[in-house]
Design a protein around this motif. Structure first.
Motif, mmCIF file in Angstrom:
data_model
loop_
_atom_site.group_PDB
_atom_site.id
_atom_site.type_symbol
_atom_site.label_atom_id
_atom_site.label_comp_id
_atom_site.label_asym_id
_atom_site.label_seq_id
_atom_site.Cartn_x
_atom_site.Cartn_y
_atom_site.Cartn_z
ATOM 1 N N VAL A 440 -30.345 4.253 15.805
ATOM 2 C CA VAL A 440 -29.522 3.207 15.191
ATOM 3 C C VAL A 440 -28.056 3.649 15.124
ATOM 4 O O VAL A 440 -27.145 2.862 15.440
ATOM 5 N N LEU A 441 -27.816 4.892 14.740
ATOM 6 C CA LEU A 441 -26.444 5.389 14.676
ATOM 7 C C LEU A 441 -25.813 5.456 16.059
ATOM 8 O O LEU A 441 -24.617 5.169 16.232
ATOM 9 N N PHE A 442 -26.624 5.811 17.062
ATOM 10 C CA PHE A 442 -26.106 5.850 18.426
ATOM 11 C C PHE A 442 -25.733 4.446 18.904
ATOM 12 O O PHE A 442 -24.667 4.248 19.507
ATOM 13 N N VAL A 443 -26.593 3.480 18.624
ATOM 14 C CA VAL A 443 -26.297 2.093 19.005
ATOM 15 C C VAL A 443 -25.018 1.620 18.314
ATOM 16 O O VAL A 443 -24.167 0.953 18.924
ATOM 17 N N ARG A 444 -24.873 1.974 17.039
ATOM 18 C CA ARG A 444 -23.658 1.586 16.324
ATOM 19 C C ARG A 444 -22.412 2.188 16.971
ATOM 20 O O ARG A 444 -21.399 1.502 17.169
ATOM 21 N N ASP A 445 -22.490 3.471 17.312
ATOM 22 C CA ASP A 445 -21.332 4.133 17.918
ATOM 23 C C ASP A 445 -20.993 3.531 19.280
ATOM 24 O O ASP A 445 -19.816 3.334 19.606
ATOM 25 N N ILE A 446 -22.016 3.243 20.076
ATOM 26 C CA ILE A 446 -21.763 2.650 21.393
ATOM 27 C C ILE A 446 -21.203 1.242 21.241
ATOM 28 O O ILE A 446 -20.294 0.829 21.976
ATOM 29 N N ALA A 447 -21.731 0.506 20.253
ATOM 30 C CA ALA A 447 -21.232 -0.858 20.038
ATOM 31 C C ALA A 447 -19.763 -0.852 19.638
ATOM 32 O O ALA A 447 -18.978 -1.721 20.053
ATOM 33 N N GLU A 448 -19.365 0.131 18.840
ATOM 34 C CA GLU A 448 -17.975 0.204 18.413
ATOM 35 C C GLU A 448 -17.037 0.566 19.562
ATOM 36 O O GLU A 448 -15.827 0.330 19.473
ATOM 37 N N MET A 449 -17.593 1.133 20.625
ATOM 38 C CA MET A 449 -16.774 1.468 21.782
ATOM 39 C C MET A 449 -16.439 0.248 22.633
ATOM 40 O O MET A 449 -15.514 0.305 23.457
ATOM 41 N N THR A 450 -17.173 -0.820 22.492
ATOM 42 C CA THR A 450 -16.910 -2.039 23.269
ATOM 43 C C THR A 450 -15.751 -2.792 22.634
ATOM 44 O O THR A 450 -15.828 -3.200 21.472
ATOM 45 N N ARG A 451 -14.694 -2.978 23.384
ATOM 46 C CA ARG A 451 -13.461 -3.579 22.877
ATOM 47 C C ARG A 451 -13.037 -4.741 23.756
ATOM 48 O O ARG A 451 -13.368 -4.789 24.942
ATOM 49 N N VAL A 452 -12.262 -5.640 23.168
ATOM 50 C CA VAL A 452 -11.645 -6.728 23.926
ATOM 51 C C VAL A 452 -10.147 -6.703 23.635
ATOM 52 O O VAL A 452 -9.733 -6.516 22.484
ATOM 53 N N SER A 453 -9.344 -6.844 24.667
ATOM 54 C CA SER A 453 -7.888 -6.793 24.500
ATOM 55 C C SER A 453 -7.217 -7.861 25.351
ATOM 56 O O SER A 453 -7.722 -8.231 26.421
ATOM 57 N N ASP A 454 -6.082 -8.342 24.852
ATOM 58 C CA ASP A 454 -5.295 -9.358 25.553
ATOM 59 C C ASP A 454 -4.347 -8.649 26.518
ATOM 60 O O ASP A 454 -3.480 -7.882 26.104
ATOM 61 N N ILE A 455 -4.527 -8.881 27.819
ATOM 62 C CA ILE A 455 -3.678 -8.238 28.832
ATOM 63 C C ILE A 455 -2.810 -9.266 29.547
ATOM 64 O O ILE A 455 -2.353 -9.029 30.666
ATOM 65 N N SER A 456 -2.569 -10.387 28.899
ATOM 66 C CA SER A 456 -1.833 -11.467 29.551
ATOM 67 C C SER A 456 -0.414 -11.064 29.939
ATOM 68 O O SER A 456 0.171 -11.653 30.854
ATOM 69 N N ALA A 457 0.181 -10.099 29.267
ATOM 70 C CA ALA A 457 1.546 -9.685 29.576
ATOM 71 C C ALA A 457 1.595 -8.321 30.242
ATOM 72 O O ALA A 457 2.653 -7.711 30.308
ATOM 73 N N HIS A 458 0.433 -7.821 30.741
ATOM 74 C CA HIS A 458 0.403 -6.506 31.366
ATOM 75 C C HIS A 458 1.131 -6.558 32.707
ATOM 76 O O HIS A 458 0.709 -7.274 33.621
ATOM 77 N N PRO A 459 2.221 -5.829 32.884
ATOM 78 C CA PRO A 459 3.034 -5.965 34.102
ATOM 79 C C PRO A 459 2.340 -5.478 35.367
ATOM 80 O O PRO A 459 2.614 -5.973 36.453
ATOM 81 N N GLN A 460 1.396 -4.508 35.242
ATOM 82 C CA GLN A 460 0.727 -3.998 36.432
ATOM 83 C C GLN A 460 -0.402 -4.907 36.904
ATOM 84 O O GLN A 460 -0.798 -4.856 38.059
#
Length: 590
Positions: A440-460
């Motif tokens: 359960v702790l491993f699943v929690r840690d892996i879940a916290e690693m999944t992120r979403v970010s806005d890259i709409s202004a990323h120049p590359q």
């Protein structure tokens, strides 16, 4: 490929075939094996007796175990250097079984555990040890060490207790109440044994510390008994009945005989009745024995691989352990598994193949036949001190202390859970709960690693502005049940005022059923709000999951593209380009 072959191979006598037949075997290698086997056999004699006593049976049954199981497992197993016999880890399981069902029940449970071990080998569970986290292993071995040490206090202090309560807290209370009646001659012998075992290694003689310790303790006990101070010994505590009807004290100087396990004495001294109810009652204990035997033997094999650079066959080792634990009880042998300390001594003594393990068994056999009268003089306080040192060594307290100081809080929680449950309840519950908590702790840690970010202004990534009302979001990490709802809830909040959204999913390696369901709910919410969803750069596994779920493109609502650039070009072609504006909160809007 050799490594892969070792992972999945299953052959009787894998280690013997590989080390003797495939690599070649000569007189020089045989001499090394014989010398190593003699060394380990001498080490095993007092240990086997002490562990049998700690398990609730007479000392000769420990010798029978080292003889039969030690020989058979070396012959049929998959680890060339492992030495098998009774081990301290089993004491916490075997002692309650012996108290409740007698020797016959203990032997029958051992046979059942052997069948389970063979089943585990047949379904290729040899890599079992890899799925048990280190905090779990340290927790239950540390707990076992505490329980073993507690059980030895009676003989160490010379207390007159006849029986101990079943549960640990009751044992501690009974021992504490009896401490005022300690017998100082027993304490003297125990402390002398302990002092020699702790101080002897500093001499660097190469002789195992417990040998001079028990020899000196036996001489001192003989002298004290001669002065009228009665210190318990093997001969005063145990007796045996020979086939001719005569009774002797200590250990019978005869070879072990074939006897059906259930015909051995039960708790009341009479033979057990073999029926389904007895088998069902012993099944939990048999399963616990098999699980611990598998863990201990595979852990020992891994340690030996690290010491020697060789590789064991995990499934073949389980097969050999199963065969040994099925056959040994028919000759009076109790549960056996690979012993790390004896196996390490085998390597250091120069062993070359499993022949050393077979020689070790023959040495124990010779001691049983030739030295039984002398072994009867071994004092019980010395055996208790010996087992206390064994318990301390197996607990690996230094590793536990380091874990408590340096490990993440989750690992500390798992360790403390397994440690306390092993002491207060039993090892099976401790391992089960420990693995579940760790998972359960491993699943929690892996879940916290999944992120979403806005890259709409990323120049590359975005060289030209997007159409007005469009954003690009990048998802990093696996989209599985524990992470997907949070990720898509965040996306749903950010996309309320959008005309369209591009999900860049090149870093999403896994999409399970929970992730697919969360994605489908997000798409439905966007459809209701007239927000177009574009998914770009799916890896194979997520793409396969969506295909199996029947997810299809929907014109002007849901579309898929193989790359982010292709998705951007199509969106710009259909909706034009706009000016990029950054609003408060760090979210890009147009």
């Amino acid at each position: 490929m050799p490594h892969r072959a070792h992972l999945f191979s299953l052959r009787i006598g894998h280690a013997l075939r590989e080390s003797c037949f495939q690599e070649g075997y000569n007189r020089q290698r045989l001499l090394k094996d014989v010398l190593a086997g003699i060394t380990v056999g001498i080490i095993a004699i007092p240990l086997a007796m002490a562990l049998a006593i700690a398990s609730g049976v007479a000392p000769q049954y420990g010798l029978y175990t080292a003889i039969i199981a030690g020989f058979v497992i070396a012959l049929t197993g998959g680890s060339r250097f492992s030495i098998s016999g009774p081990t301290a880890a089993f004491v916490v399981i075997l002692f309650p079984v012996a108290q409740q069902y007698g020797l016959g029940g203990l032997l029958l449970a051992t046979v059942m555990s052997g069948v389970i071990l063979i089943g585990m080998a047949l379904v290729r569970l040899g890599r079992l040890i890899e799925y048990i986290p280190a905090p779990v292993t340290l927790g239950f071995t540390g707990g076992i060490g505490v329980v073993i040490a507690t059980l030895q206090l009676k003989d160490f202090l010379g207390l007159t207790l006849t029986t101990l309560p079943e549960h640990y807290v009751g044992k501690v209370q009974a021992l504490a109440a009896a401490v005022p009646g300690l017998y100082w001659p027993s304490v003297l012998v125990a402390l002398l044994t302990l002092a020699i075992m702790l101080g002897w290694p500093r001499l660097k003689t190469g002789i195992p510390a417990h040998l001079p310790a028990v020899l000196v303790a036996s001489v001192v006990t003989l002298l004290l008994n001669g002065q009228g101070l009665e210190i318990a010994t093997i001969s005063s505590q145990f007796s045996y009945l020979l086939p001719d009807g005569s009774t002797g004290q200590g250990i019978p100087p005869v070879l072990p005989e074939w006897v059906w396990p259930w015909l051995q004495p039960g708790p009341d001294g009479a033979a057990l009745t073999l029926d389904w109810s007895l088998l069902r009652a012993l099944l939990p204990a048999a399963f616990a024995i098999a699980m611990l035997g598998a863990i201990e033997s595979l852990l020992c094999a891994v340690v030996l691989d690290g010491m020697t650079g060789k590789r064991h066959s995990a499934n073949s080792e389980l097969l050999g352990q199963g065969i040994g634990n099925i056959l040994a009880p028919f000759f009076g042998g109790i549960t056996a598994t690979a012993a790390i300390a004896r196996s390490a001594a085998n390597v250091k003594a120069g062993a070359e193949s499993p022949v050393a393990g077979m020689v070790h068994a023959l040495v124990v056999l010779a001691a049983l036949v030739l030295l039984a009268p002398m072994l009867a003089y071994l004092p019980m306080p010395a055996m208790a001190a010996l087992l206390m040192v064994v318990a301390w060594n197996m607990s690996e307290a230094h590793k536990s202390i380091r874990l408590l100081k340096t490990a993440p809080r989750g690992d500390v929680l798992v360790f403390l859970t397994c440690f306390s449950l092993t002491i207060l309840f039993d090892m099976v519950l401790a391992i089960t709960v420990g693995v579940l908590v760790a998972a359960v702790l491993f699943v929690r840690d892996i879940a916290e690693m999944t992120r979403v970010s806005d890259i709409s202004a990323h120049p590359q990534l975005l060289d030209r502005p997007l159409p007005a009302g469009w954003s690009v979001f990048k998802i990093n990490g696996p989209l599985f049940f524990a992470a997907a709802d949070r990720v898509f809830s965040e996306l749903a909040t950010w996309c309320r005022e959008q005309s369209g959204v591009i999900l860049y999913m090149d870093a999403v390696s896994i999409l399970d059923a929970g992730g697919q369901a969360a994605l489908s709910r997000f798409v439905q919410q966007c459809q209701q709000r007239k927000i177009e969803v574009v998914i770009a750069d799916l890896q194979f596994q997520p793409l396969k999951t969506l295909a199996r779920a029947g997810v299809q493109p929907i014109a002007n609502e849901l579309s898929f593209y193989s790359t982010l650039q292709e998705a951007l070009e199509q969106v710009r072609a259909r909706h034009g380009e706009g000016e990029v504006v950054r609003r408060e909160g760090g979210v890009v809007r147009r």
